[in-house]
Design a protein around this motif. Structure first.
Motif, PDB file in Angstrom:
ATOM      1  N   LYS A  92       2.297  18.717  -6.288  1.00  0.00           N
ATOM      2  CA  LYS A  92       3.514  18.582  -5.504  1.00  0.00           C
ATOM      3  C   LYS A  92       3.272  19.291  -4.171  1.00  0.00           C
ATOM      4  CE  LYS A  92       6.582  18.773  -9.538  1.00  0.00           C
ATOM      5  NZ  LYS A  92       7.640  19.568 -10.218  1.00  0.00           N
ATOM      6  N   TYR A  93       3.992  18.860  -3.148  1.00  0.00           N
ATOM      7  CA  TYR A  93       3.827  19.497  -1.838  1.00  0.00           C
ATOM      8  C   TYR A  93       5.124  19.400  -1.043  1.00  0.00           C
ATOM      9  CZ  TYR A  93       3.951  15.093   0.721  1.00  0.00           C
ATOM     10  OH  TYR A  93       4.372  13.912   1.276  1.00  0.00           O
ATOM     11  N   SER A  94       5.162  20.141   0.041  1.00  0.00           N
ATOM     12  CA  SER A  94       6.240  20.004   1.021  1.00  0.00           C
ATOM     13  C   SER A  94       5.608  20.094   2.397  1.00  0.00           C
ATOM     14  CB  SER A  94       7.307  21.095   0.836  1.00  0.00           C
ATOM     15  OG  SER A  94       6.734  22.382   1.002  1.00  0.00           O
ATOM     16  N   TYR A  95       6.309  19.549   3.386  1.00  0.00           N
ATOM     17  CA  TYR A  95       5.739  19.508   4.738  1.00  0.00           C
ATOM     18  C   TYR A  95       6.759  19.964   5.771  1.00  0.00           C
ATOM     19  CZ  TYR A  95       3.392  17.756   8.927  1.00  0.00           C
ATOM     20  OH  TYR A  95       2.777  17.662  10.156  1.00  0.00           O
ATOM     21  N   ASP A  96       6.315  20.906   6.593  1.00  0.00           N
ATOM     22  CA  ASP A  96       7.129  21.425   7.683  1.00  0.00           C
ATOM     23  C   ASP A  96       6.825  20.591   8.927  1.00  0.00           C
ATOM     24  OD1 ASP A  96       8.196  22.808   9.834  1.00  0.00           O
ATOM     25  OD2 ASP A  96       7.618  24.785   9.100  1.00  0.00           O
ATOM     26  N   GLU A  97       7.733  19.665   9.250  1.00  0.00           N
ATOM     27  CA  GLU A  97       7.504  18.743  10.364  1.00  0.00           C
ATOM     28  C   GLU A  97       7.384  19.482  11.702  1.00  0.00           C
ATOM     29  OE1 GLU A  97       7.021  15.533  10.370  1.00  0.00           O
ATOM     30  OE2 GLU A  97       7.616  14.906   8.352  1.00  0.00           O
ATOM     31  N   LYS A  98       8.205  20.505  11.882  1.00  0.00           N
ATOM     32  CA  LYS A  98       8.226  21.209  13.161  1.00  0.00           C
ATOM     33  C   LYS A  98       6.912  21.941  13.432  1.00  0.00           C
ATOM     34  CE  LYS A  98      10.766  24.729  15.766  1.00  0.00           C
ATOM     35  NZ  LYS A  98      11.908  25.692  15.753  1.00  0.00           N
ATOM     36  N   ASN A  99       6.429  22.654  12.432  1.00  0.00           N
ATOM     37  CA  ASN A  99       5.205  23.454  12.608  1.00  0.00           C
ATOM     38  C   ASN A  99       3.954  22.769  12.085  1.00  0.00           C
ATOM     39  OD1 ASN A  99       6.522  25.900  13.705  1.00  0.00           O
ATOM     40  ND2 ASN A  99       7.493  25.965  11.684  1.00  0.00           N
TER      41      ASN A  99
END
Length: 206
Positions: free
Chosen positions: A137-144
């Motif tokens: 599983k993952y998550s992504y910080d679009e801004k950084n």
């Protein structure tokens, strides 16, 4: 005779319209939250290097270029870096409409045998298996532009056996760098060793 709408009926219509308007921002927010991250899609491995020189194909030569070592294996009949089945998949994609953010990272997985008479010191075939066995599983910080690997449900024994995705980062548009830790058989030392690998992936068309 035309029916006249009564006041209670009109009031009910107004109330229904009011609740519909109130729900619209929530619906839009949910759609935005379920939107696929900008990094989602399919990626082909472009380069793969080890932290030391090894002989992974029993040809007597050592190299840090793991793609070359695996591709030049004369017993290899199954692994193909150019095959779509070898592409890394960052879900959700248009073929997998799940709202879950999941990483599937196929990787060359060695199978050692001593059955070949013309290779008494062993031969290796590379199959295709996912890191951690089932991915991450993952998550992504679009801004950084930061990728976070979720290890909440990861079992150490699975990463030890199938390989571990240590880190993953965006290096430029449509290009990712992965750090991988995985066991390979080195014919120079005639032993299994844990290699630290750096892989570059480039986005391909879905």
């Amino acid at each position: 005779m035309k029916r006249i709408k009564t006041f209670p009926y009109l009031l009910l219509q107004v109330i229904s319209l009011f609740f519909l308007i109130m729900l619209l921002p929530t619906a839009c927010k949910e759609t935005e939250n379920n939107k696929a991250p900008s990094i989602a899609g399919y990626y082909k491995i472009e380069s793969l290097y080890a932290d030391r020189q090894v002989d992974l194909n029993n040809d007597g030569n050592v190299s840090t270029d793991v793609m070359e070592e695996v591709s030049r294996n004369r017993f290899n009949r199954q692994y193909n870096f150019d095959s779509p089945s070898a592409y890394m998949e960052i879900r959700p994609t248009k073929h997998n409409h799940t709202t879950h953010q999941y990483l599937y990272v196929p990787f060359p997985d060695p199978r050692l045998t001593f059955e070949y008479t013309d290779s008494p010191n062993g031969a290796v075939t590379y199959l295709r298996n996912e890191l951690n066995g089932i991915g991450y599983k993952y998550s992504y910080d679009e801004k950084n532009k930061l990728i976070y690997i979720d290890r909440t449900d990861v079992e150490e024994k699975n990463e030890e056996f199938w390989g571990q995705l240590v880190d993953m980062k965006v290096i430029e548009k449509d290009r990712l760098e992965l750090l991988v830790s995985k066991n390979y058989y080195d014919f120079v030392t005639a032993s299994w060793i844990r290699l630290q690998l750096t892989a570059i992936y480039v986005r391909v068309e879905d």
